[in-house]
Motif scaffolding. Structure first.
Motif, PDB file in Angstrom:
ATOM      1  N   SER A  22      21.428 -20.412  -3.140  1.00 41.37           N
ATOM      2  CA  SER A  22      20.641 -21.173  -4.100  1.00 41.37           C
ATOM      3  C   SER A  22      19.209 -21.245  -3.599  1.00 41.37           C
ATOM      4  CB  SER A  22      21.190 -22.597  -4.269  1.00 41.37           C
ATOM      5  OG  SER A  22      22.478 -22.597  -4.840  1.00 41.37           O
ATOM      6  N   ILE A  23      18.238 -21.113  -4.527  1.00 45.13           N
ATOM      7  CA  ILE A  23      16.830 -21.207  -4.128  1.00 45.13           C
ATOM      8  C   ILE A  23      16.060 -22.081  -5.109  1.00 45.13           C
ATOM      9  CG2 ILE A  23      16.815 -18.965  -2.964  1.00 45.13           C
ATOM     10  CD1 ILE A  23      15.318 -17.842  -5.418  1.00 45.13           C
ATOM     11  N   GLN A  24      14.997 -22.723  -4.603  1.00 46.52           N
ATOM     12  CA  GLN A  24      14.087 -23.506  -5.443  1.00 46.52           C
ATOM     13  C   GLN A  24      12.685 -22.922  -5.446  1.00 46.52           C
ATOM     14  OE1 GLN A  24      14.858 -27.353  -3.481  1.00 46.52           O
ATOM     15  NE2 GLN A  24      15.744 -28.072  -5.409  1.00 46.52           N
ATOM     16  N   THR A  25      12.386 -22.129  -4.427  1.00 50.17           N
ATOM     17  CA  THR A  25      11.109 -21.426  -4.342  1.00 50.17           C
ATOM     18  C   THR A  25      11.357 -19.990  -3.909  1.00 50.17           C
ATOM     19  OG1 THR A  25      10.778 -22.131  -2.052  1.00 50.17           O
ATOM     20  CG2 THR A  25       9.780 -23.497  -3.776  1.00 50.17           C
ATOM     21  N   GLN A  26      10.413 -19.116  -4.251  1.00 47.72           N
ATOM     22  CA  GLN A  26      10.542 -17.697  -3.910  1.00 47.72           C
ATOM     23  C   GLN A  26       9.272 -17.208  -3.226  1.00 47.72           C
ATOM     24  OE1 GLN A  26      13.137 -15.098  -4.349  1.00 47.72           O
ATOM     25  NE2 GLN A  26      11.618 -14.487  -2.835  1.00 47.72           N
ATOM     26  N   PRO A  27       9.319 -16.957  -1.908  1.00 48.10           N
ATOM     27  CA  PRO A  27       8.149 -16.391  -1.231  1.00 48.10           C
ATOM     28  C   PRO A  27       7.839 -14.993  -1.758  1.00 48.10           C
ATOM     29  CG  PRO A  27       9.687 -17.352   0.347  1.00 48.10           C
ATOM     30  CD  PRO A  27      10.409 -17.275  -0.964  1.00 48.10           C
ATOM     31  N   SER A  28       6.549 -14.708  -1.938  1.00 52.51           N
ATOM     32  CA  SER A  28       6.142 -13.429  -2.510  1.00 52.51           C
ATOM     33  C   SER A  28       4.873 -12.919  -1.844  1.00 52.51           C
ATOM     34  CB  SER A  28       5.912 -13.579  -4.021  1.00 52.51           C
ATOM     35  OG  SER A  28       5.533 -12.354  -4.603  1.00 52.51           O
ATOM     36  N   LEU A  29       4.771 -11.594  -1.768  1.00 47.62           N
ATOM     37  CA  LEU A  29       3.576 -10.932  -1.243  1.00 47.62           C
ATOM     38  C   LEU A  29       2.905 -10.155  -2.374  1.00 47.62           C
ATOM     39  CD1 LEU A  29       1.717  -9.889   1.063  1.00 47.62           C
ATOM     40  CD2 LEU A  29       3.322  -7.976   1.319  1.00 47.62           C
ATOM     41  N   ILE A  30       1.613 -10.392  -2.566  1.00 48.74           N
ATOM     42  CA  ILE A  30       0.821  -9.616  -3.512  1.00 48.74           C
ATOM     43  C   ILE A  30      -0.102  -8.694  -2.733  1.00 48.74           C
ATOM     44  CG2 ILE A  30      -0.869  -9.678  -5.377  1.00 48.74           C
ATOM     45  CD1 ILE A  30       1.856 -10.812  -6.152  1.00 48.74           C
ATOM     46  N   VAL A  31      -0.024  -7.413  -3.033  1.00 50.68           N
ATOM     47  CA  VAL A  31      -0.910  -6.409  -2.445  1.00 50.68           C
ATOM     48  C   VAL A  31      -1.977  -6.049  -3.475  1.00 50.68           C
ATOM     49  CG1 VAL A  31      -1.091  -4.012  -1.659  1.00 50.68           C
ATOM     50  CG2 VAL A  31       0.829  -5.436  -0.913  1.00 50.68           C
ATOM     51  N   GLU A  32      -3.232  -6.133  -3.070  1.00 51.10           N
ATOM     52  CA  GLU A  32      -4.336  -5.671  -3.916  1.00 51.10           C
ATOM     53  C   GLU A  32      -5.031  -4.515  -3.218  1.00 51.10           C
ATOM     54  OE1 GLU A  32      -8.599  -7.107  -5.930  1.00 51.10           O
ATOM     55  OE2 GLU A  32      -7.338  -8.563  -4.862  1.00 51.10           O
ATOM     56  N   LEU A  33      -5.287  -3.449  -3.964  1.00 52.31           N
ATOM     57  CA  LEU A  33      -6.054  -2.313  -3.473  1.00 52.31           C
ATOM     58  C   LEU A  33      -7.325  -2.203  -4.306  1.00 52.31           C
ATOM     59  CD1 LEU A  33      -3.234   0.368  -2.973  1.00 52.31           C
ATOM     60  CD2 LEU A  33      -4.352  -1.012  -1.213  1.00 52.31           C
ATOM     61  N   GLN A  34      -8.479  -2.251  -3.643  1.00 54.33           N
ATOM     62  CA  GLN A  34      -9.767  -2.164  -4.331  1.00 54.33           C
ATOM     63  C   GLN A  34     -10.426  -0.825  -4.047  1.00 54.33           C
ATOM     64  OE1 GLN A  34     -12.150  -5.445  -2.957  1.00 54.33           O
ATOM     65  NE2 GLN A  34     -11.147  -6.943  -4.280  1.00 54.33           N
ATOM     66  N   SER A  35     -10.946  -0.212  -5.105  1.00 58.73           N
ATOM     67  CA  SER A  35     -11.686   1.043  -4.963  1.00 58.73           C
ATOM     68  C   SER A  35     -12.718   1.108  -6.084  1.00 58.73           C
ATOM     69  CB  SER A  35     -10.756   2.246  -5.049  1.00 58.73           C
ATOM     70  OG  SER A  35     -11.481   3.461  -4.956  1.00 58.73           O
ATOM     71  N   GLU A  36     -13.975   1.377  -5.707  1.00 56.17           N
ATOM     72  CA  GLU A  36     -15.073   1.368  -6.678  1.00 56.17           C
ATOM     73  C   GLU A  36     -15.068  -0.002  -7.373  1.00 56.17           C
ATOM     74  OE1 GLU A  36     -14.411   4.852  -9.116  1.00 56.17           O
ATOM     75  OE2 GLU A  36     -14.135   6.115  -7.355  1.00 56.17           O
ATOM     76  N   ASP A  37     -15.005  -0.031  -8.687  1.00 58.94           N
ATOM     77  CA  ASP A  37     -15.006  -1.312  -9.407  1.00 58.94           C
ATOM     78  C   ASP A  37     -13.610  -1.670  -9.919  1.00 58.94           C
ATOM     79  OD1 ASP A  37     -17.759  -1.679  -9.094  1.00 58.94           O
ATOM     80  OD2 ASP A  37     -18.185  -0.405 -10.836  1.00 58.94           O
ATOM     81  N   PHE A  38     -12.575  -1.063  -9.346  1.00 61.54           N
ATOM     82  CA  PHE A  38     -11.208  -1.256  -9.836  1.00 61.54           C
ATOM     83  C   PHE A  38     -10.343  -1.938  -8.778  1.00 61.54           C
ATOM     84  CE2 PHE A  38     -12.909   2.525 -11.939  1.00 61.54           C
ATOM     85  CZ  PHE A  38     -12.663   2.242 -13.276  1.00 61.54           C
ATOM     86  N   SER A  39      -9.327  -2.671  -9.266  1.00 59.41           N
ATOM     87  CA  SER A  39      -8.299  -3.248  -8.399  1.00 59.41           C
ATOM     88  C   SER A  39      -6.921  -2.934  -8.964  1.00 59.41           C
ATOM     89  CB  SER A  39      -8.458  -4.767  -8.287  1.00 59.41           C
ATOM     90  OG  SER A  39      -9.528  -5.113  -7.446  1.00 59.41           O
ATOM     91  N   GLY A  40      -5.989  -2.607  -8.080  1.00 63.61           N
ATOM     92  CA  GLY A  40      -4.593  -2.427  -8.456  1.00 63.61           C
ATOM     93  C   GLY A  40      -3.751  -3.459  -7.733  1.00 63.61           C
ATOM     94  N   TYR A  41      -2.699  -3.961  -8.390  1.00 66.44           N
ATOM     95  CA  TYR A  41      -1.902  -5.045  -7.839  1.00 66.44           C
ATOM     96  C   TYR A  41      -0.415  -4.662  -7.766  1.00 66.44           C
ATOM     97  CZ  TYR A  41      -6.111  -7.658  -9.088  1.00 66.44           C
ATOM     98  OH  TYR A  41      -7.404  -8.079  -9.206  1.00 66.44           O
ATOM     99  N   GLY A  42       0.193  -5.042  -6.652  1.00 70.30           N
ATOM    100  CA  GLY A  42       1.629  -4.833  -6.488  1.00 70.30           C
ATOM    101  C   GLY A  42       2.267  -6.061  -5.881  1.00 70.30           C
ATOM    102  N   GLU A  43       3.594  -6.144  -5.976  1.00 65.39           N
ATOM    103  CA  GLU A  43       4.298  -7.340  -5.502  1.00 65.39           C
ATOM    104  C   GLU A  43       5.647  -6.981  -4.915  1.00 65.39           C
ATOM    105  OE1 GLU A  43       5.572 -11.815  -7.100  1.00 65.39           O
ATOM    106  OE2 GLU A  43       5.163 -10.233  -8.570  1.00 65.39           O
ATOM    107  N   ALA A  44       6.046  -7.747  -3.924  1.00 65.96           N
ATOM    108  CA  ALA A  44       7.417  -7.711  -3.399  1.00 65.96           C
ATOM    109  C   ALA A  44       7.744  -9.113  -2.902  1.00 65.96           C
ATOM    110  CB  ALA A  44       7.558  -6.698  -2.269  1.00 65.96           C
TER     111      ALA A  44
END
Length: 336
Positions: A22-44
Motif C-alpha cells: 500500500s502507498i500514499q505517496t510515489q517518489p518520482s524522478l524527472i529528467v530534463e534535457l535542454q538543447s538550444e531553445d528546447f527542453s525534453g522531459y522524461g520520468e521514472a
C-alpha cells in the motif's frame, strides 16, 4: 545538451493498495534535457518490487552526465543504444533518459511523437481507471467519485469474487482484473469462469512471475485472456510470453523507455499477441509519453496522473477514458 534532474514526492488522492503493498505517496524522478531553445522531459518512479529508488537513479545518471551532455545529434535509437551500454542495470533511469531525449528530438523536428513515428491517432483505445484493493465500500466510493467506461480492479484477497459481484451491481463498465501475482493455478482457472459471467474482459498477471509451468496451464484452460505484466519486463521476455499469455502489458520504466517499448509492441504483434502499455503511477510527464503509443495498442492503463492529489506537469488530458493531446510538440509536456 544540459542534463537537469528533479526529485518529486507525488501525493496520491487515496491510499493505493495492491496484493503486495500500500502507498500514499510515489517518489518520482524527472529528467530534463535542454538543447538550444528546447527542453525534453522524461520520468521514472521508484519501485520496491524492482528495488529501484530515486537516489539510485540519480546516482546512475550522474555517473554518465558527461556522456549525456556531449550527446545531441543522435537519433533516439542510437542514443538509447549508447546509454543502454552504461545503464543496463538500471532500466528505470534509462527510461526517464530515453523519454526525455525522444521528446527533445521530436520538438527539434517540430513534431508530436506520434507524428514523428507516422502513427494515426484516429482509432486510439480508451484508458481504464484503476480501483485499488480496499473495503467494498471504499472501492464503490472510488468508482462513484469518477464514473468511467473501463475499470481495472486490483484483486488478490480471500473475497475477490464477492468484491467483483458487488461492484458489478453499480456499473455497466468493462472490468479488467489485476491480481498482481496473487493467485494460484486452480484459483485463476476457477475465478476466470465466474469473472467472465461478471463482464470481465481479461485477467492480468494472476500467477507469480517466474512460474512458467503454471502460466502455460492457465493459458490452456482459462476462459478469459491472460495478460503478462511482471512476467514481461525486457524485450526478450515478449518471446518467452508467447503461448503462455494472450498478450503483454509493457511498462516503459521496466523495459527502458519508449525506444524498446516500440520494438516490444511490434514483436508482440508479429507473434499474434495483444498489446498493452501500463503505467506506474507517474505524473503527466510519464503519462504523456505513453499517450503517443496509443495507435499501436489494444489496451492501455495510463491513469497514473488521475490518481494524484496534485500533478506536477501539463500535457495530455484524459476525460471519460479518452486522451486528448497537447498542442505542443514532442510529448506535449510542460512542468508546472
Amino acid at each position: 545538451m544540459k542534463l537537469i534532474l528533479r526529485q518529486y514526492n507525488l501525493k496520491l488522492k487515496h491510499t493505493f493498495t495492491i496484493s503486495r503493498e500500500s502507498i500514499q505517496t510515489q517518489p518520482s524522478l524527472i529528467v530534463e534535457l535542454q538543447s538550444e531553445d528546447f527542453s525534453g522531459y522524461g520520468e521514472a518512479t521508484s519501485n520496491p518490487y524492482y528495488n529501484i529508488t530515486v537516489p539510485m537513479m540519480i546516482q546512475d545518471l550522474e555517473k554518465i552526465r558527461v556522456l549525456i551532455e556531449s550527446s545531441d545529434n543522435e537519433s533516439p535509437e542510437d542514443f538509447w543504444a549508447l546509454a543502454y551500454s552504461y545503464l543496463k542495470h538500471d532500466m528505470f533511469a534509462l527510461c526517464a533518459l530515453d523519454i526525455a531525449f525522444t521528446d527533445l528530438y521530436a520538438r527539434k523536428k517540430g513534431k508530436k511523437l506520434y507524428q514523428l513515428w507516422d502513427y494515426s491517432t484516429e482509432k486510439n483505445v480508451l484508458t481504464d481507471y484503476t480501483i485499488g484493493i480496499a473495503s467494498i465500500e471504499k472501492m464503490l466510493s472510488k468508482m462513484q467519485e469518477l464514473p468511467w467506461p473501463i475499470y481495472k480492479i486490483k484483486l488478490g484477497t480471500a473475497e475477490d469474487i464477492a468484491i467483483v459481484k458487488e461492484l458489478r451491481k453499480h456499473t455497466d463498465a468493462i472490468f479488467r482484473i489485476d491480481a498482481n501475482c496473487g493467485w494460484g493455478v486452480e484459483e485463476t482457472i476457477n475465478n476466470a469462469v465466474e469473472l467472465k459471467k461478471l463482464g470481465v474482459e481479461f485477467l492480468e498477471q494472476p500467477i507469480k512471475a517466474d512460474d512458467w509451468k503454471a502460466h502455460k496451464e492457465v493459458f490452456k484452460h482459462s476462459v478469459l485472456p491472460i495478460i503478462a505484466d511482471e512476467s514481461c519486463i525486457l524485450e526478450e521476455d515478449v518471446a518467452k510470453c508467447h503461448n503462455h499469455f494472450h498478450g503483454v502489458n509493457i511498462k516503459l520504466v521496466k523495459c527502458g523507455g519508449l525506444t524498446p517499448a516500440r520494438r516490444m509492441i511490434q514483436e508482440s504483434k508479429k507473434l499474434g499477441m495483444k498489446t498493452m502499455v501500463g503505467c506506474m503511477t507517474e505524473s503527466t510527464v510519464g503519462i504523456s509519453a505513453i499517450a503517443h503509443l496509443l495507435p499501436q495498442l489494444d489496451y492501455v492503463d495510463m491513469d497514473g496522473a488521475l490518481l494524484l492529489a496534485e500533478d506536477i506537469a501539463t500535457g495530455v488530458t484524459i476525460e471519460n477514458g479518452k486522451v486528448s493531446y497537447s498542442d505542443l510538440n514532442g510529448t506535449g509536456v510542460t512542468l508546472i
